[in-house]
Design a protein around this motif. Structure first.
Motif, PDB file in Angstrom:
ATOM      1  N   SER A  82       5.263   2.216 -13.756  1.00  0.00           N
ATOM      2  CA  SER A  82       6.139   1.490 -14.687  1.00  0.00           C
ATOM      3  C   SER A  82       7.595   1.947 -14.621  1.00  0.00           C
ATOM      4  CB  SER A  82       5.619   1.617 -16.121  1.00  0.00           C
ATOM      5  OG  SER A  82       5.648   2.965 -16.527  1.00  0.00           O
ATOM      6  N   ARG A  83       7.856   3.094 -14.036  1.00  0.00           N
ATOM      7  CA  ARG A  83       9.227   3.596 -13.920  1.00  0.00           C
ATOM      8  C   ARG A  83       9.872   3.252 -12.571  1.00  0.00           C
ATOM      9  NH1 ARG A  83       6.345   8.013 -15.719  1.00  0.00           N
ATOM     10  NH2 ARG A  83       6.631   9.055 -13.714  1.00  0.00           N
ATOM     11  N   LEU A  84       9.090   2.747 -11.645  1.00  0.00           N
ATOM     12  CA  LEU A  84       9.601   2.460 -10.303  1.00  0.00           C
ATOM     13  C   LEU A  84      10.294   1.104 -10.236  1.00  0.00           C
ATOM     14  CD1 LEU A  84       6.555   3.633  -8.166  1.00  0.00           C
ATOM     15  CD2 LEU A  84       8.765   4.781  -8.396  1.00  0.00           C
ATOM     16  N   ASP A  85      11.252   1.004  -9.315  1.00  0.00           N
ATOM     17  CA  ASP A  85      11.864  -0.300  -9.048  1.00  0.00           C
ATOM     18  C   ASP A  85      10.934  -1.077  -8.123  1.00  0.00           C
ATOM     19  OD1 ASP A  85      12.202   0.903  -6.548  1.00  0.00           O
ATOM     20  OD2 ASP A  85      14.392   0.943  -6.656  1.00  0.00           O
ATOM     21  N   ASP A  86      11.307  -2.313  -7.815  1.00  0.00           N
ATOM     22  CA  ASP A  86      10.462  -3.165  -6.969  1.00  0.00           C
ATOM     23  C   ASP A  86      10.169  -2.522  -5.617  1.00  0.00           C
ATOM     24  OD1 ASP A  86      10.036  -5.190  -8.787  1.00  0.00           O
ATOM     25  OD2 ASP A  86      11.706  -6.414  -8.076  1.00  0.00           O
ATOM     26  N   ALA A  87      11.160  -1.878  -5.025  1.00  0.00           N
ATOM     27  CA  ALA A  87      10.964  -1.248  -3.713  1.00  0.00           C
ATOM     28  C   ALA A  87       9.918  -0.136  -3.808  1.00  0.00           C
ATOM     29  CB  ALA A  87      12.281  -0.704  -3.180  1.00  0.00           C
ATOM     30  N   GLY A  88       9.967   0.660  -4.861  1.00  0.00           N
ATOM     31  CA  GLY A  88       8.985   1.729  -5.051  1.00  0.00           C
ATOM     32  C   GLY A  88       7.587   1.176  -5.262  1.00  0.00           C
ATOM     33  N   GLN A  89       7.484   0.116  -6.049  1.00  0.00           N
ATOM     34  CA  GLN A  89       6.192  -0.508  -6.289  1.00  0.00           C
ATOM     35  C   GLN A  89       5.646  -1.145  -5.014  1.00  0.00           C
ATOM     36  OE1 GLN A  89       7.006  -3.090  -9.624  1.00  0.00           O
ATOM     37  NE2 GLN A  89       6.714  -1.437 -11.099  1.00  0.00           N
ATOM     38  N   GLN A  90       6.503  -1.757  -4.227  1.00  0.00           N
ATOM     39  CA  GLN A  90       6.068  -2.344  -2.961  1.00  0.00           C
ATOM     40  C   GLN A  90       5.578  -1.264  -1.996  1.00  0.00           C
ATOM     41  OE1 GLN A  90       5.629  -5.565  -2.187  1.00  0.00           O
ATOM     42  NE2 GLN A  90       6.230  -6.062  -4.273  1.00  0.00           N
ATOM     43  N   HIS A  91       6.192  -0.106  -2.040  1.00  0.00           N
ATOM     44  CA  HIS A  91       5.754   1.018  -1.207  1.00  0.00           C
ATOM     45  C   HIS A  91       4.329   1.433  -1.601  1.00  0.00           C
ATOM     46  CE1 HIS A  91       6.037   4.651   1.208  1.00  0.00           C
ATOM     47  NE2 HIS A  91       5.612   5.328   0.159  1.00  0.00           N
ATOM     48  N   ILE A  92       4.071   1.508  -2.890  1.00  0.00           N
ATOM     49  CA  ILE A  92       2.721   1.848  -3.359  1.00  0.00           C
ATOM     50  C   ILE A  92       1.729   0.772  -2.945  1.00  0.00           C
ATOM     51  CG2 ILE A  92       1.275   2.102  -5.428  1.00  0.00           C
ATOM     52  CD1 ILE A  92       3.608   3.644  -6.707  1.00  0.00           C
ATOM     53  N   LEU A  93       2.103  -0.493  -3.086  1.00  0.00           N
ATOM     54  CA  LEU A  93       1.204  -1.575  -2.680  1.00  0.00           C
ATOM     55  C   LEU A  93       0.888  -1.504  -1.190  1.00  0.00           C
ATOM     56  CD1 LEU A  93       2.551  -4.621  -4.729  1.00  0.00           C
ATOM     57  CD2 LEU A  93       0.495  -3.244  -5.154  1.00  0.00           C
ATOM     58  N   ALA A  94       1.855  -1.097  -0.386  1.00  0.00           N
ATOM     59  CA  ALA A  94       1.605  -0.928   1.051  1.00  0.00           C
ATOM     60  C   ALA A  94       0.608   0.205   1.282  1.00  0.00           C
ATOM     61  CB  ALA A  94       2.910  -0.652   1.787  1.00  0.00           C
ATOM     62  N   ASN A  95       0.745   1.297   0.511  1.00  0.00           N
ATOM     63  CA  ASN A  95      -0.215   2.399   0.606  1.00  0.00           C
ATOM     64  C   ASN A  95      -1.614   1.933   0.223  1.00  0.00           C
ATOM     65  OD1 ASN A  95       1.790   4.206   1.345  1.00  0.00           O
ATOM     66  ND2 ASN A  95       2.042   5.026  -0.709  1.00  0.00           N
ATOM     67  N   VAL A  96      -1.714   1.153  -0.844  1.00  0.00           N
ATOM     68  CA  VAL A  96      -3.002   0.631  -1.305  1.00  0.00           C
ATOM     69  C   VAL A  96      -3.621  -0.269  -0.233  1.00  0.00           C
ATOM     70  CG1 VAL A  96      -4.093  -0.920  -2.992  1.00  0.00           C
ATOM     71  CG2 VAL A  96      -2.493   0.847  -3.765  1.00  0.00           C
ATOM     72  N   ALA A  97      -2.822  -1.137   0.359  1.00  0.00           N
ATOM     73  CA  ALA A  97      -3.331  -2.036   1.408  1.00  0.00           C
ATOM     74  C   ALA A  97      -3.852  -1.234   2.601  1.00  0.00           C
ATOM     75  CB  ALA A  97      -2.232  -3.001   1.850  1.00  0.00           C
ATOM     76  N   ARG A  98      -3.141  -0.197   2.974  1.00  0.00           N
ATOM     77  CA  ARG A  98      -3.575   0.654   4.087  1.00  0.00           C
ATOM     78  C   ARG A  98      -4.894   1.345   3.741  1.00  0.00           C
ATOM     79  NH1 ARG A  98      -3.199   5.760   4.223  1.00  0.00           N
ATOM     80  NH2 ARG A  98      -1.501   5.876   2.718  1.00  0.00           N
ATOM     81  N   ARG A  99      -4.990   1.866   2.523  1.00  0.00           N
ATOM     82  CA  ARG A  99      -6.229   2.535   2.099  1.00  0.00           C
ATOM     83  C   ARG A  99      -7.402   1.558   2.078  1.00  0.00           C
ATOM     84  NH1 ARG A  99      -2.780   4.982  -2.673  1.00  0.00           N
ATOM     85  NH2 ARG A  99      -1.793   6.690  -1.528  1.00  0.00           N
ATOM     86  N   ARG A 100      -7.155   0.356   1.571  1.00  0.00           N
ATOM     87  CA  ARG A 100      -8.216  -0.655   1.512  1.00  0.00           C
ATOM     88  C   ARG A 100      -8.687  -1.005   2.928  1.00  0.00           C
ATOM     89  NH1 ARG A 100      -9.270  -2.654  -2.979  1.00  0.00           N
ATOM     90  NH2 ARG A 100      -7.179  -2.540  -3.836  1.00  0.00           N
ATOM     91  N   HIS A 101      -7.750  -1.136   3.851  1.00  0.00           N
ATOM     92  CA  HIS A 101      -8.081  -1.437   5.240  1.00  0.00           C
ATOM     93  C   HIS A 101      -8.882  -0.288   5.869  1.00  0.00           C
ATOM     94  CE1 HIS A 101      -7.654  -3.121   9.241  1.00  0.00           C
ATOM     95  NE2 HIS A 101      -7.227  -1.947   9.660  1.00  0.00           N
TER      96      HIS A 101
END
Length: 68
Positions: free
Chosen positions: A33-52
């Motif tokens: 909740s404290r991150l900007d869009d770029a920070g949140q997108q970075h986390i989503l990329a990490n999540v996608a990699r983990r899911r893969h």
């Protein structure tokens, strides 16, 4: 603001340190909740990699279960 990947299955897996529902670390969850869009997108990329990375393991465990 990016939509959170939380799916309300909030249980941390002690073996890998990830939430079993959204595959985020506790640090990623608390910072979200404290991150900007770029920070949140970075986390989503990490999540996608983990899911893969988990997908082949899940398929293998299902195959092994079905053959017994």
């Amino acid at each position: 603001m990016t939509t959170s990947p939380c799916i309300n299955i909030c249980k941390m897996d002690a073996s890998n340190g990830l939430c079993q529902g959204c595959l985020r670390t506790i640090d990623e969850i608390t910072a979200w909740s404290r991150l900007d869009d770029a920070g949140q997108q970075h986390i989503l990329a990490n999540v996608a990699r983990r899911r893969h990375e988990q997908a082949p393991q899940e398929c293998n465990s299902r195959s092994n279960t079905n053959t017994k």
